[in-house]
Design a protein around this motif. Structure first.
Motif, PDB file in Angstrom:
ATOM      1  N   LEU A  79      -5.833  -8.209   7.297  1.00  6.52           N
ATOM      2  CA  LEU A  79      -5.139  -7.984   6.025  1.00  6.52           C
ATOM      3  C   LEU A  79      -5.439  -9.084   5.015  1.00  6.52           C
ATOM      4  O   LEU A  79      -5.616  -8.812   3.819  1.00  6.52           O
ATOM      5  CB  LEU A  79      -3.628  -7.869   6.252  1.00  6.52           C
ATOM      6  N   SER A  80      -5.507 -10.322   5.483  1.00  2.00           N
ATOM      7  CA  SER A  80      -5.762 -11.416   4.541  1.00  2.00           C
ATOM      8  C   SER A  80      -7.196 -11.379   4.025  1.00  2.00           C
ATOM      9  O   SER A  80      -7.446 -11.747   2.874  1.00  2.00           O
ATOM     10  CB  SER A  80      -5.419 -12.775   5.156  1.00  2.00           C
ATOM     11  N   ALA A  81      -8.144 -10.912   4.841  1.00  2.00           N
ATOM     12  CA  ALA A  81      -9.524 -10.763   4.351  1.00  2.00           C
ATOM     13  C   ALA A  81      -9.556  -9.744   3.213  1.00  2.00           C
ATOM     14  O   ALA A  81     -10.220  -9.967   2.188  1.00  2.00           O
ATOM     15  CB  ALA A  81     -10.456 -10.335   5.485  1.00  2.00           C
ATOM     16  N   LEU A  82      -8.831  -8.655   3.374  1.00  2.00           N
ATOM     17  CA  LEU A  82      -8.766  -7.644   2.312  1.00  2.00           C
ATOM     18  C   LEU A  82      -8.063  -8.202   1.071  1.00  2.00           C
ATOM     19  O   LEU A  82      -8.524  -7.994  -0.055  1.00  2.00           O
ATOM     20  CB  LEU A  82      -8.034  -6.401   2.812  1.00  2.00           C
ATOM     21  N   GLY A 136     -20.763   5.969   4.972  1.00  4.53           N
ATOM     22  CA  GLY A 136     -19.970   4.751   5.018  1.00  4.53           C
ATOM     23  C   GLY A 136     -18.526   4.940   4.600  1.00  4.53           C
ATOM     24  O   GLY A 136     -18.152   5.950   3.993  1.00  4.53           O
ATOM     25  N   VAL A 137     -17.725   3.962   4.963  1.00  3.72           N
ATOM     26  CA  VAL A 137     -16.322   3.946   4.560  1.00  3.72           C
ATOM     27  C   VAL A 137     -15.989   2.561   4.012  1.00  3.72           C
ATOM     28  O   VAL A 137     -16.701   1.579   4.260  1.00  3.72           O
ATOM     29  CB  VAL A 137     -15.354   4.268   5.727  1.00  3.72           C
ATOM     30  N   LEU A 138     -14.919   2.529   3.290  1.00  6.93           N
ATOM     31  CA  LEU A 138     -14.327   1.271   2.849  1.00  6.93           C
ATOM     32  C   LEU A 138     -12.916   1.215   3.406  1.00  6.93           C
ATOM     33  O   LEU A 138     -12.258   2.242   3.556  1.00  6.93           O
ATOM     34  CB  LEU A 138     -14.284   1.182   1.324  1.00  6.93           C
ATOM     35  N   VAL A 139     -12.464   0.023   3.706  1.00 12.52           N
ATOM     36  CA  VAL A 139     -11.095  -0.182   4.167  1.00 12.52           C
ATOM     37  C   VAL A 139     -10.344  -0.804   3.004  1.00 12.52           C
ATOM     38  O   VAL A 139     -10.785  -1.796   2.428  1.00 12.52           O
ATOM     39  CB  VAL A 139     -11.050  -1.096   5.409  1.00 12.52           C
ATOM     40  N   GLU A 140      -9.229  -0.194   2.647  1.00 12.57           N
ATOM     41  CA  GLU A 140      -8.447  -0.648   1.499  1.00 12.57           C
ATOM     42  C   GLU A 140      -7.034  -1.019   1.945  1.00 12.57           C
ATOM     43  O   GLU A 140      -6.407  -0.314   2.728  1.00 12.57           O
ATOM     44  CB  GLU A 140      -8.382   0.465   0.454  1.00 12.57           C
ATOM     45  N   LEU A 141      -6.559  -2.106   1.421  1.00 11.82           N
ATOM     46  CA  LEU A 141      -5.199  -2.563   1.658  1.00 11.82           C
ATOM     47  C   LEU A 141      -4.230  -1.652   0.905  1.00 11.82           C
ATOM     48  O   LEU A 141      -4.430  -1.361  -0.270  1.00 11.82           O
ATOM     49  CB  LEU A 141      -5.091  -4.002   1.129  1.00 11.82           C
ATOM     50  N   ALA A 199      -0.315  -5.108   1.353  1.00 14.34           N
ATOM     51  CA  ALA A 199      -0.347  -6.280   0.462  1.00 14.34           C
ATOM     52  C   ALA A 199       0.974  -7.039   0.516  1.00 14.34           C
ATOM     53  O   ALA A 199       0.991  -8.275   0.591  1.00 14.34           O
ATOM     54  CB  ALA A 199      -0.659  -5.846  -0.966  1.00 14.34           C
ATOM     55  N   GLN A 200       2.079  -6.324   0.502  1.00 18.36           N
ATOM     56  CA  GLN A 200       3.385  -6.981   0.581  1.00 18.36           C
ATOM     57  C   GLN A 200       3.555  -7.688   1.923  1.00 18.36           C
ATOM     58  O   GLN A 200       4.084  -8.799   1.988  1.00 18.36           O
ATOM     59  CB  GLN A 200       4.503  -5.960   0.376  1.00 18.36           C
ATOM     60  N   THR A 201       3.081  -7.055   2.984  1.00 17.63           N
ATOM     61  CA  THR A 201       3.199  -7.642   4.319  1.00 17.63           C
ATOM     62  C   THR A 201       2.372  -8.910   4.437  1.00 17.63           C
ATOM     63  O   THR A 201       2.861  -9.931   4.924  1.00 17.63           O
ATOM     64  CB  THR A 201       2.773  -6.617   5.395  1.00 17.63           C
TER      65      THR A 201
END
Length: 170
Positions: free
Chosen positions: A65-68, A117-122, A127-129
């Protein structure tokens, strides 16, 4: 003038002394640094787990999560970028993204530049977490550093950076 106080000792001093007694033929110099780093890493892992428990996260979840979050808006990365940022295998990352998606903290989107391909989105909840987890982590880590003056913290950070780049020069 009063005598200088004896330097503080720790578990590593006892370990090195025992090894020196048992193997006086060896140069034990690396143990003075790297055994401390290893033991500190274990203690820091426990402190991280405690900080993240306040927001019901595991350390690996925080890492993804922090990388995102650090990627900036729109908080998206490819799985390959996440692998690079978190130093895990692609299979491990697939499993982690699956689990985070089940919790509603991330979502997968099709890549606009690669049909396969895919993207991973927060997500907003993700984001709150992660923001809450970062706040808890910084509070915990700040407390761990209270016994070390700011100048010593900066010097230690410089020394660890030099060691880190010597071991992994990227």
């Amino acid at each position: 003038m009063p005598p200088e106080p004896a330097p503080a000792t720790d578990d590593v001093d006892a370990i090195v002394a025992a090894w020196h007694r048992e193997r006086p033929d060896l140069d034990l110099t690396p143990l003075h640094v790297l055994s401390r780093v290893t033991r500190l890493a274990r203690r820091l892992d426990l402190a991280r787990r405690e900080a993240f428990s306040a927001v019901a996260l595991e350390p690996w979840e925080f890492d993804v999560l922090s990388a995102l979050r650090r990627a900036g808006r729109p908080y998206r990365l490819s799985p390959g970028q996440l692998v690079e940022a978190t130093l895990v295998t692609s299979g491990t990352m697939t499993n982690r993204v699956d689990r985070l998606q089940e919790r509603g903290l991330v979502r997968r989107l099709p890549s606009p530049t690669d049909r396969r391909g895919v993207l991973v989105e927060l997500t907003r909840e993700g984001a709150q977490t992660v923001d809450g987890a970062l706040t808890a982590l910084l509070e915990k880590e700040r407390g761990l550093l209270t016994g070390l003056p700011a100048a010593d913290q900066a010097q230690l950070a410089d020394a660890l950076r030099a060691l880190s780049t010597a071991i992994d020069p990227r």
